[in-house]
Enzyme design. Structure first.
Site, mmCIF file in Angstrom:
data_model
loop_
_atom_site.group_PDB
_atom_site.id
_atom_site.type_symbol
_atom_site.label_atom_id
_atom_site.label_comp_id
_atom_site.label_asym_id
_atom_site.label_seq_id
_atom_site.Cartn_x
_atom_site.Cartn_y
_atom_site.Cartn_z
ATOM 1 C CG ASP A 10 44.349 3.486 0.501
ATOM 2 O OD1 ASP A 10 44.543 4.262 -0.457
ATOM 3 O OD2 ASP A 10 44.563 2.264 0.442
ATOM 4 C CG ASP A 128 41.570 -0.630 -9.039
ATOM 5 O OD1 ASP A 128 42.643 -0.080 -9.333
ATOM 6 O OD2 ASP A 128 40.593 -0.009 -8.589
#
Length: 243
Positions: A10, A128
């Site tokens: 990330d 998500d």
């Protein structure tokens, strides 16, 4: 087929970070993204999963120079998501040499656009969800779309993969939500990658035995020393050779 393993980075301002349940204020910085990318390649990884966190919140890519550096320095295939919401940005990443582009927020607003893009580009859809509802814009906003309904929109499409994340488990080391992932896979009929909460090497065999789950994203479990990634990559690469 043996489970595909995707180590994850990330990206936040060029650094490899991990969030807790998608909260940017909880970001733990682990170091330079490029160093981790090289480390993953040395461990035997073929793919790298990257999320441009800054881009996801801003709505436009923010870490291009760091991604370009990883592509230039390693031979990893990269799937990238975060702030990619039109064809221009898809082409931008394709021109850089990215192998697969992840579309998330735009998939909710315009799934026909996503299916059209999947005809011309290697596209993954990021689903998500928090309590079954799909979240957008870096998980900062929750939509009224159910994850299962969104998955069905892409059944029969040319989308290469669906990456499904249980936000409440992401970064929590609480284990992959197998039933959620399996539901997405069954409804879409597409190669499905599990994400969010992977906790230990014990989960790999469980996921590998599930015929509906094709891959898993490993993030915090590696950064916190919960898994020997080199051994895991070698194990499943050997399984593929035997198959």
């Amino acid at each position: 087929m043996a489970l595909d393993i995707y180590p994850a980075i990330d990206l936040k301002e060029g650094k490899a970070v991990r969030l807790f349940k998608g909260d940017m204020q909880s970001a733990t910085i682990y170091g330079e993204a490029l160093e981790f990318a090289k480390m993953f390649e040395d461990m035997g990884a073929k793919w790298l999963h990257i999320v441009d966190l800054d881009g996801a919140f801003a709505g436009i890519p923010q870490n291009l120079k760091y991604i370009e550096e990883i592509l230039r320095t390693t031979h990893l295939q990269i799937q990238i998501g975060g702030g990619i919401r039109n064809e221009e940005r898809i082409r931008l990443y394709m021109d850089l040499g990215v192998s697969r582009v992840i579309l998330g927020s735009i998939a909710i607003k315009n799934w026909e656009f996503v299916k059209t893009m999947a005809h011309s580009y290697p596209i993954a859809v990021g689903i998500d969800a928090r309590e079954g509802k799909v979240a957008v814009q870096g998980w900062a906003k929750e939509s009224d779309i159910c994850s299962s309904v969104l998955a069905e929109k892409f059944a029969g499409s040319e989308v290469q993969a669906i990456i499904c994340t249980d936000i409440n488990r992401d970064g929590a080391l609480s284990g992959i939500n197998v039933s959620f992932t399996q539901d997405i896979a069954c409804r879409s009929g597409i190669y499905t990658i599990a994400s969010g909460g992977f906790a230990s090497s014990n989960e790999l065999e469980i996921l590998d035995e599930n015929p509906y789950i094709s891959g898993v994203i490993i993030g915090k479990a590696f950064y916190e020393g919960k898994i020997n990634l080199k051994e895991a990559l070698a194990l499943f690469e050997n399984k593929k050779v035997k198959i």
